[in-house]
Design a protein around this motif. Sequence first.
Motif, PDB file in Angstrom:
ATOM      1  N   PHE A  82       0.854  -1.181   0.000  1.00  0.00           N
ATOM      2  CA  PHE A  82       0.000   0.000   0.000  1.00  0.00           C
ATOM      3  C   PHE A  82       0.891   1.232   0.000  1.00  0.00           C
ATOM      4  N   THR A  83       0.515   2.231  -0.777  1.00  0.00           N
ATOM      5  CA  THR A  83       1.265   3.479  -0.832  1.00  0.00           C
ATOM      6  C   THR A  83       0.324   4.623  -0.506  1.00  0.00           C
ATOM      7  N   GLY A  84       0.759   5.487   0.423  1.00  0.00           N
ATOM      8  CA  GLY A  84      -0.054   6.626   0.811  1.00  0.00           C
ATOM      9  C   GLY A  84       0.645   7.431   1.883  1.00  0.00           C
ATOM     10  N   THR A  85      -0.110   8.293   2.551  1.00  0.00           N
ATOM     11  CA  THR A  85       0.439   9.081   3.653  1.00  0.00           C
ATOM     12  C   THR A  85      -0.229   8.633   4.952  1.00  0.00           C
ATOM     13  N   ILE A  86       0.530   8.690   6.027  1.00  0.00           N
ATOM     14  CA  ILE A  86       0.011   8.252   7.324  1.00  0.00           C
ATOM     15  C   ILE A  86      -0.846   9.368   7.921  1.00  0.00           C
ATOM     16  N   ALA A  87      -2.111   9.060   8.180  1.00  0.00           N
ATOM     17  CA  ALA A  87      -3.032  10.040   8.734  1.00  0.00           C
ATOM     18  C   ALA A  87      -2.946  10.067  10.254  1.00  0.00           C
ATOM     19  N   ALA A  88      -2.865   8.898  10.877  1.00  0.00           N
ATOM     20  CA  ALA A  88      -2.823   8.827  12.333  1.00  0.00           C
ATOM     21  C   ALA A  88      -2.208   7.512  12.764  1.00  0.00           C
ATOM     22  N   VAL A  89      -1.667   7.527  13.978  1.00  0.00           N
ATOM     23  CA  VAL A  89      -1.108   6.329  14.587  1.00  0.00           C
ATOM     24  C   VAL A  89      -1.738   6.174  15.959  1.00  0.00           C
ATOM     25  N   LYS A  94      -2.606  -0.219  18.647  1.00  0.00           N
ATOM     26  CA  LYS A  94      -1.582  -0.717  17.721  1.00  0.00           C
ATOM     27  C   LYS A  94      -2.095  -0.768  16.297  1.00  0.00           C
ATOM     28  N   PHE A  95      -2.611   0.382  15.845  1.00  0.00           N
ATOM     29  CA  PHE A  95      -3.090   0.524  14.479  1.00  0.00           C
ATOM     30  C   PHE A  95      -2.493   1.767  13.852  1.00  0.00           C
ATOM     31  N   LEU A  96      -2.459   1.741  12.533  1.00  0.00           N
ATOM     32  CA  LEU A  96      -1.954   2.840  11.723  1.00  0.00           C
ATOM     33  C   LEU A  96      -3.019   3.138  10.682  1.00  0.00           C
ATOM     34  N   PHE A  97      -3.300   4.386  10.430  1.00  0.00           N
ATOM     35  CA  PHE A  97      -4.282   4.769   9.427  1.00  0.00           C
ATOM     36  C   PHE A  97      -3.553   5.405   8.252  1.00  0.00           C
ATOM     37  N   LEU A  98      -3.674   4.781   7.091  1.00  0.00           N
ATOM     38  CA  LEU A  98      -2.965   5.206   5.894  1.00  0.00           C
ATOM     39  C   LEU A  98      -3.968   5.761   4.888  1.00  0.00           C
ATOM     40  N   ASP A  99      -3.761   7.014   4.483  1.00  0.00           N
ATOM     41  CA  ASP A  99      -4.610   7.631   3.463  1.00  0.00           C
ATOM     42  C   ASP A  99      -4.115   7.218   2.093  1.00  0.00           C
ATOM     43  N   ILE A 100      -4.980   6.538   1.349  1.00  0.00           N
ATOM     44  CA  ILE A 100      -4.664   6.101  -0.006  1.00  0.00           C
ATOM     45  C   ILE A 100      -5.660   6.773  -0.938  1.00  0.00           C
ATOM     46  N   GLY A 101      -5.249   7.866  -1.516  1.00  0.00           N
ATOM     47  CA  GLY A 101      -6.167   8.606  -2.379  1.00  0.00           C
ATOM     48  C   GLY A 101      -7.331   9.151  -1.579  1.00  0.00           C
ATOM     49  N   LEU A 102      -8.542   8.728  -1.924  1.00  0.00           N
ATOM     50  CA  LEU A 102      -9.744   9.200  -1.238  1.00  0.00           C
ATOM     51  C   LEU A 102     -10.183   8.271  -0.113  1.00  0.00           C
ATOM     52  N   GLN A 103      -9.524   7.157   0.055  1.00  0.00           N
ATOM     53  CA  GLN A 103      -9.927   6.220   1.101  1.00  0.00           C
ATOM     54  C   GLN A 103      -8.825   6.077   2.141  1.00  0.00           C
ATOM     55  N   SER A 104      -9.185   5.508   3.280  1.00  0.00           N
ATOM     56  CA  SER A 104      -8.241   5.299   4.367  1.00  0.00           C
ATOM     57  C   SER A 104      -8.185   3.813   4.703  1.00  0.00           C
ATOM     58  N   GLU A 105      -6.987   3.307   4.915  1.00  0.00           N
ATOM     59  CA  GLU A 105      -6.782   1.897   5.234  1.00  0.00           C
ATOM     60  C   GLU A 105      -6.313   1.771   6.676  1.00  0.00           C
ATOM     61  N   ARG A 106      -6.959   0.901   7.439  1.00  0.00           N
ATOM     62  CA  ARG A 106      -6.573   0.652   8.829  1.00  0.00           C
ATOM     63  C   ARG A 106      -5.627  -0.542   8.845  1.00  0.00           C
TER      64      ARG A 106
END
Length: 119
Positions: A82-89, A94-106
């Motif tokens: 997955f490629t994106g920017t980290i929105a929150a940790v 023990k989760f990371l939220f990664l912004d991928i375009g218009l969606q967010s991946e947990r």
Amino acid sequence: MKINKQLTLNGQIKDRGGIKWTAMMLPEHVQMLRDWQKEDPFNKKPDLDAFDLEAIYEEIHLAVVRQCAIEIRLWRSQSQVFTGTIAAVDLNAKFLFLDIGLQSERISFAEIIGAKTIE
């Protein structure tokens, strides 16, 4: 001269690997073997040692501080990227939220097997 990718030299022995046996098999058998290798369920999650975990932590920390793009490799029954920017940790859960375009991946910390910042 044709280059043989399968040729390996072990001392003075020239070994062509599995390619030498394909001439003695029917094309249907060769295709079945290739299909079987693709379906091989022996893909295991790589074992990470302390150095690997430290390197992953440093890459994630840099991406959070710089707010730059990061490429994260995960293990969810197989390797995924997955490629994106980290929105929150969330350190407690023990989760990371990664912004991928218009969606967010947990992403769970336990799923991460590699990270690389993209600048």
